[in-house]
Write a protein that holds these residues in place. Structure first.
Motif, PDB file in Angstrom:
ATOM      1  N   ASP A  81     -55.704  -8.351 -34.072  1.00 25.17           N
ATOM      2  CA  ASP A  81     -55.181  -9.832 -33.560  1.00 25.17           C
ATOM      3  C   ASP A  81     -54.455  -9.642 -32.273  1.00 25.17           C
ATOM      4  O   ASP A  81     -53.885 -10.331 -31.835  1.00 25.17           O
ATOM      5  N   ASP A  82     -54.389  -8.353 -31.956  1.00 24.24           N
ATOM      6  CA  ASP A  82     -53.592  -7.925 -30.659  1.00 24.24           C
ATOM      7  C   ASP A  82     -54.889  -7.913 -29.578  1.00 24.24           C
ATOM      8  O   ASP A  82     -54.507  -7.720 -28.413  1.00 24.24           O
ATOM      9  N   GLY A  83     -56.007  -8.185 -29.982  1.00 32.79           N
ATOM     10  CA  GLY A  83     -56.993  -8.269 -28.856  1.00 32.79           C
ATOM     11  C   GLY A  83     -57.898  -6.985 -28.880  1.00 32.79           C
ATOM     12  O   GLY A  83     -59.034  -6.922 -28.462  1.00 32.79           O
ATOM     13  N   HIS A  84     -57.618  -6.050 -29.629  1.00 30.66           N
ATOM     14  CA  HIS A  84     -58.540  -4.746 -29.618  1.00 30.66           C
ATOM     15  C   HIS A  84     -59.500  -4.927 -30.347  1.00 30.66           C
ATOM     16  O   HIS A  84     -59.497  -5.123 -31.621  1.00 30.66           O
ATOM     17  N   ASP A  85     -60.550  -4.595 -29.909  1.00 37.05           N
ATOM     18  CA  ASP A  85     -62.010  -4.495 -30.886  1.00 37.05           C
ATOM     19  C   ASP A  85     -62.894  -3.755 -30.296  1.00 37.05           C
ATOM     20  O   ASP A  85     -64.311  -3.871 -30.277  1.00 37.05           O
ATOM     21  N   THR A  86     -62.515  -2.408 -29.766  1.00 37.87           N
ATOM     22  CA  THR A  86     -63.679  -1.567 -29.158  1.00 37.87           C
ATOM     23  C   THR A  86     -63.274  -0.296 -30.349  1.00 37.87           C
ATOM     24  O   THR A  86     -62.192  -0.051 -31.021  1.00 37.87           O
ATOM     25  N   GLY A  87     -64.384   0.425 -30.393  1.00 36.35           N
ATOM     26  CA  GLY A  87     -64.472   1.650 -31.324  1.00 36.35           C
ATOM     27  C   GLY A  87     -65.087   1.379 -32.513  1.00 36.35           C
ATOM     28  O   GLY A  87     -64.589   0.246 -33.266  1.00 36.35           O
ATOM     29  N   LEU A  88     -65.816   2.118 -33.155  1.00 37.13           N
ATOM     30  CA  LEU A  88     -66.518   1.971 -34.412  1.00 37.13           C
ATOM     31  C   LEU A  88     -65.979   2.893 -35.330  1.00 37.13           C
ATOM     32  O   LEU A  88     -65.742   3.901 -35.140  1.00 37.13           O
ATOM     33  N   TYR A  89     -65.511   2.290 -36.637  1.00 36.69           N
ATOM     34  CA  TYR A  89     -65.043   2.923 -37.671  1.00 36.69           C
ATOM     35  C   TYR A  89     -66.259   3.377 -38.624  1.00 36.69           C
ATOM     36  O   TYR A  89     -66.529   2.859 -39.227  1.00 36.69           O
ATOM     37  N   SER A  90     -66.752   4.768 -38.427  1.00 32.39           N
ATOM     38  CA  SER A  90     -67.690   5.221 -39.236  1.00 32.39           C
ATOM     39  C   SER A  90     -67.273   5.279 -40.891  1.00 32.39           C
ATOM     40  O   SER A  90     -66.102   5.406 -40.906  1.00 32.39           O
ATOM     41  N   TRP A  91     -68.028   5.259 -41.569  1.00 33.21           N
ATOM     42  CA  TRP A  91     -67.509   5.675 -42.942  1.00 33.21           C
ATOM     43  C   TRP A  91     -67.021   6.917 -42.925  1.00 33.21           C
ATOM     44  O   TRP A  91     -66.067   7.165 -43.662  1.00 33.21           O
ATOM     45  N   GLU A  92     -67.621   8.006 -42.368  1.00 31.72           N
ATOM     46  CA  GLU A  92     -67.077   9.179 -42.223  1.00 31.72           C
ATOM     47  C   GLU A  92     -65.698   9.324 -41.902  1.00 31.72           C
ATOM     48  O   GLU A  92     -64.823  10.113 -42.121  1.00 31.72           O
ATOM     49  N   TYR A  93     -65.517   8.535 -40.578  1.00 33.88           N
ATOM     50  CA  TYR A  93     -64.345   8.520 -40.137  1.00 33.88           C
ATOM     51  C   TYR A  93     -63.131   7.716 -40.923  1.00 33.88           C
ATOM     52  O   TYR A  93     -61.844   8.294 -41.044  1.00 33.88           O
ATOM     53  N   LEU A  94     -63.424   6.630 -41.643  1.00 35.05           N
ATOM     54  CA  LEU A  94     -62.578   5.932 -42.746  1.00 35.05           C
ATOM     55  C   LEU A  94     -62.314   6.817 -43.587  1.00 35.05           C
ATOM     56  O   LEU A  94     -61.199   6.767 -44.126  1.00 35.05           O
ATOM     57  N   TYR A  95     -63.365   7.435 -44.199  1.00 31.74           N
ATOM     58  CA  TYR A  95     -63.103   8.472 -45.334  1.00 31.74           C
ATOM     59  C   TYR A  95     -61.936   9.596 -44.951  1.00 31.74           C
ATOM     60  O   TYR A  95     -61.031   9.978 -45.765  1.00 31.74           O
ATOM     61  N   LYS A  96     -62.282  10.199 -43.585  1.00 31.88           N
ATOM     62  CA  LYS A  96     -61.312  11.186 -43.040  1.00 31.88           C
ATOM     63  C   LYS A  96     -59.800  10.523 -43.036  1.00 31.88           C
ATOM     64  O   LYS A  96     -58.914  11.364 -43.468  1.00 31.88           O
ATOM     65  N   LEU A  97     -59.870   9.372 -42.454  1.00 26.89           N
ATOM     66  CA  LEU A  97     -58.645   8.680 -42.465  1.00 26.89           C
ATOM     67  C   LEU A  97     -57.603   8.532 -43.728  1.00 26.89           C
ATOM     68  O   LEU A  97     -56.476   8.760 -43.711  1.00 26.89           O
ATOM     69  N   GLY A  98     -58.611   8.308 -44.473  1.00 31.14           N
ATOM     70  CA  GLY A  98     -58.043   7.925 -46.057  1.00 31.14           C
ATOM     71  C   GLY A  98     -57.561   9.216 -46.699  1.00 31.14           C
ATOM     72  O   GLY A  98     -56.509   9.427 -47.122  1.00 31.14           O
ATOM     73  N   GLN A  99     -58.263  10.653 -46.405  1.00 35.23           N
ATOM     74  CA  GLN A  99     -58.004  11.737 -47.080  1.00 35.23           C
ATOM     75  C   GLN A  99     -56.709  12.062 -46.298  1.00 35.23           C
ATOM     76  O   GLN A  99     -55.920  12.852 -46.891  1.00 35.23           O
ATOM     77  N   GLU A 100     -56.790  11.964 -45.037  1.00 35.82           N
ATOM     78  CA  GLU A 100     -55.564  12.802 -44.203  1.00 35.82           C
ATOM     79  C   GLU A 100     -54.355  11.564 -43.982  1.00 35.82           C
ATOM     80  O   GLU A 100     -53.795  11.897 -42.882  1.00 35.82           O
ATOM     81  N   GLN A 101     -54.278  10.595 -44.472  1.00 36.59           N
ATOM     82  CA  GLN A 101     -53.309   9.570 -44.285  1.00 36.59           C
ATOM     83  C   GLN A 101     -51.835   9.828 -44.053  1.00 36.59           C
ATOM     84  O   GLN A 101     -51.238   9.590 -43.264  1.00 36.59           O
ATOM     85  N   THR A 102     -51.433  10.736 -45.066  1.00 35.51           N
ATOM     86  CA  THR A 102     -50.107  11.354 -44.982  1.00 35.51           C
ATOM     87  C   THR A 102     -49.863  12.027 -43.853  1.00 35.51           C
ATOM     88  O   THR A 102     -48.603  11.839 -43.170  1.00 35.51           O
ATOM     89  N   PRO A 103     -50.429  13.253 -43.545  1.00 36.48           N
ATOM     90  CA  PRO A 103     -50.151  13.756 -42.444  1.00 36.48           C
ATOM     91  C   PRO A 103     -50.326  13.173 -41.214  1.00 36.48           C
ATOM     92  O   PRO A 103     -49.485  13.123 -40.249  1.00 36.48           O
ATOM     93  N   LEU A 104     -51.448  12.395 -41.011  1.00 34.03           N
ATOM     94  CA  LEU A 104     -51.769  11.494 -39.820  1.00 34.03           C
ATOM     95  C   LEU A 104     -50.509  10.621 -39.709  1.00 34.03           C
ATOM     96  O   LEU A 104     -49.997  10.500 -38.504  1.00 34.03           O
ATOM     97  N   TRP A 105     -50.095   9.905 -40.596  1.00 34.31           N
ATOM     98  CA  TRP A 105     -48.962   9.040 -40.233  1.00 34.31           C
ATOM     99  C   TRP A 105     -47.444   9.560 -40.037  1.00 34.31           C
ATOM    100  O   TRP A 105     -47.097   9.202 -39.060  1.00 34.31           O
ATOM    101  N   GLN A 106     -47.418  10.897 -40.600  1.00 37.06           N
ATOM    102  CA  GLN A 106     -46.261  11.535 -40.154  1.00 37.06           C
ATOM    103  C   GLN A 106     -46.253  11.986 -38.740  1.00 37.06           C
ATOM    104  O   GLN A 106     -45.315  12.082 -38.103  1.00 37.06           O
ATOM    105  N   GLU A 107     -47.418  12.505 -38.383  1.00 35.63           N
ATOM    106  CA  GLU A 107     -47.593  12.799 -37.026  1.00 35.63           C
ATOM    107  C   GLU A 107     -47.235  11.807 -35.949  1.00 35.63           C
ATOM    108  O   GLU A 107     -46.702  11.840 -35.066  1.00 35.63           O
ATOM    109  N   TYR A 108     -47.751  10.502 -36.391  1.00 35.27           N
ATOM    110  CA  TYR A 108     -47.601   9.214 -35.531  1.00 35.27           C
ATOM    111  C   TYR A 108     -46.032   9.052 -35.454  1.00 35.27           C
ATOM    112  O   TYR A 108     -45.553   8.777 -34.509  1.00 35.27           O
ATOM    113  N   LEU A 109     -45.441   9.100 -36.745  1.00 36.11           N
ATOM    114  CA  LEU A 109     -43.898   8.712 -36.639  1.00 36.11           C
ATOM    115  C   LEU A 109     -42.990   9.690 -35.718  1.00 36.11           C
ATOM    116  O   LEU A 109     -42.192   9.369 -35.267  1.00 36.11           O
ATOM    117  N   ASP A 110     -43.583  10.935 -36.003  1.00 36.10           N
ATOM    118  CA  ASP A 110     -42.953  12.109 -35.176  1.00 36.10           C
ATOM    119  C   ASP A 110     -43.050  11.829 -33.513  1.00 36.10           C
ATOM    120  O   ASP A 110     -42.182  11.932 -32.737  1.00 36.10           O
TER     121      ASP A 110
END
Length: 130
Positions: A81-110
């Motif tokens: 809803d902020d207008g961003h609509d580029t980039g394809l979220y492949s099944w492989e990428y979504l799965y990776k985001l799910g598996q690595e959510q905790t460390p990726l989120w902490q990296e973002y917060l840091d």
């Protein structure tokens, strides 16, 4: 021979709570916040064109997904809803985001903290009405 990656069996957007639920055929289940998906967009606009070119997005605490568009049998395009609509979220990428959510989120917060940005936890609505 290509490695077969887990395929989604269910994708459910919970707009009120700003969450995307994903179930995969290997039994994995992930609940990914829209903010997380937005700041880890696979688009060149966010990821850049190589290591070290990533853009730190700030102020995305209340971003939501307004539409999910299937792309073949391998990905979805998320329209935010902020207008961003580029980039394809492949099944492989979504799965990776799910598996690595905790460390990726902490990296973002840091990274936010290093940039001096004070993230504000958004109010959430009752997810039972999603």
């Amino acid at each position: 021979m290509a490695t077969q990656h887990p395929q989604p069996t269910e994708i459910k957007l919970r707009r009120n709570s700003r969450l995307l639920e994903l179930c995969f055929d290997d039994g994995a289940h992930f609940t990914l916040p829209c903010e997380f998906l937005r700041v880890y967009s696979p688009s060149a606009e966010v990821r850049g064109h190589g290591p070290g070119q990533e853009i730190l997005l700030i102020g995305k605490e209340t971003v939501n997904i307004k539409d999910i568009e299937p792309v073949g049998n391998y990905a979805v395009k998320l329209r935010f809803d902020d207008g961003h609509d580029t980039g394809l979220y492949s099944w492989e990428y979504l799965y990776k985001l799910g598996q690595e959510q905790t460390p990726l989120w902490q990296e973002y917060l840091d990274r936010l903290q290093q940039a001096g940005y004070q993230r504000r936890e958004p109010e959430t609505k009752d997810s039972s009405t999603d």
